[in-house]
Design an enzyme around this catalytic site. Sequence first.
Site, PDB file in Angstrom:
ATOM      1  N   SER A  73      90.821  78.709  91.111  1.00 24.53           N
ATOM      2  CA  SER A  73      90.574  77.727  90.964  1.00 24.53           C
ATOM      3  C   SER A  73      88.929  77.207  91.004  1.00 24.53           C
ATOM      4  O   SER A  73      88.154  78.154  91.430  1.00 24.53           O
ATOM      5  CB  SER A  73      90.771  76.454  92.055  1.00 24.53           C
ATOM      6  OG  SER A  73      92.407  76.497  92.076  1.00 24.53           O
ATOM      7  N   GLN A  74      88.341  76.250  90.192  1.00 20.78           N
ATOM      8  CA  GLN A  74      86.906  76.155  90.087  1.00 20.78           C
ATOM      9  C   GLN A  74      86.471  75.813  91.554  1.00 20.78           C
ATOM     10  O   GLN A  74      87.137  75.260  92.338  1.00 20.78           O
ATOM     11  CB  GLN A  74      86.743  75.036  89.203  1.00 20.78           C
ATOM     12  CG  GLN A  74      87.013  73.523  89.555  1.00 20.78           C
ATOM     13  CD  GLN A  74      86.685  72.847  88.451  1.00 20.78           C
ATOM     14  OE1 GLN A  74      85.462  72.347  88.684  1.00 20.78           O
ATOM     15  NE2 GLN A  74      87.355  71.952  87.863  1.00 20.78           N
TER      16      GLN A  74
END
Length: 232
Positions: A73-74
């Site tokens: 995930s970012q």
Amino acid sequence: MAALLRFLNPEVGMISPRTRERMVAGLRSAGITDERVLAVMAQVPRHLFVAEALASRAYEPVSLPIGWGQTISQPLIVARMLSAVLAAGSPRRVLEIGTGSGYQTALLAALGMEVFSIERVEGLYLATQELLRHLEVPRLRLRLGDGSRGWEENAPFDAIIFTAAVPCALPPLFHQLLAGGCLLMPQAGRAEEQRLKCYRWNGQDAEEEDLGECRFVPLLPGTVNQKDQIGV
């Protein structure tokens, strides 16, 4: 945090700590205010959790593929999730459903939590297990299995975190939470919309908080062994 010996070694990895500092500055600008979260994200080298070919992009505000049809995930989403878990205090034991790259797993451990983490894809599970062992991440138990069922024998937990989008029909795992704990999940809605939801459990009822739009791979049942064909 001092127990994360290899994480805190400045010689780990090839990317300057200043790169992580720029990422943290971006997180501050985006509204992340919990200094505990910002501190561990400044210390844990995210580039070690992606393929070497993508290491130069590890601190960009994007999600990245990690093989086996999964993503890391970012940073902003990870920071929001960690902040939500810490909002009610200092959780001691946390269940993570979807080990993935192991980056968030390592951050949870760096925050002083005992982490129980479940991964359904055997190839990813084995690779991440080896990486986390090499980095000497403490207070960690990993398991290959179907995370949608939780980890009953080690319950109750102070927090449960899903790292894959959960269909609304999935029964929540409140029975594996301590009163005062939180259940954090990306929730799949209509037209591929996903919302990051945090449920605060008081032992009888849950108070829902919407943390905004998100994008995760879907939560799938069962396990996938190495001989099954998944794009790497």
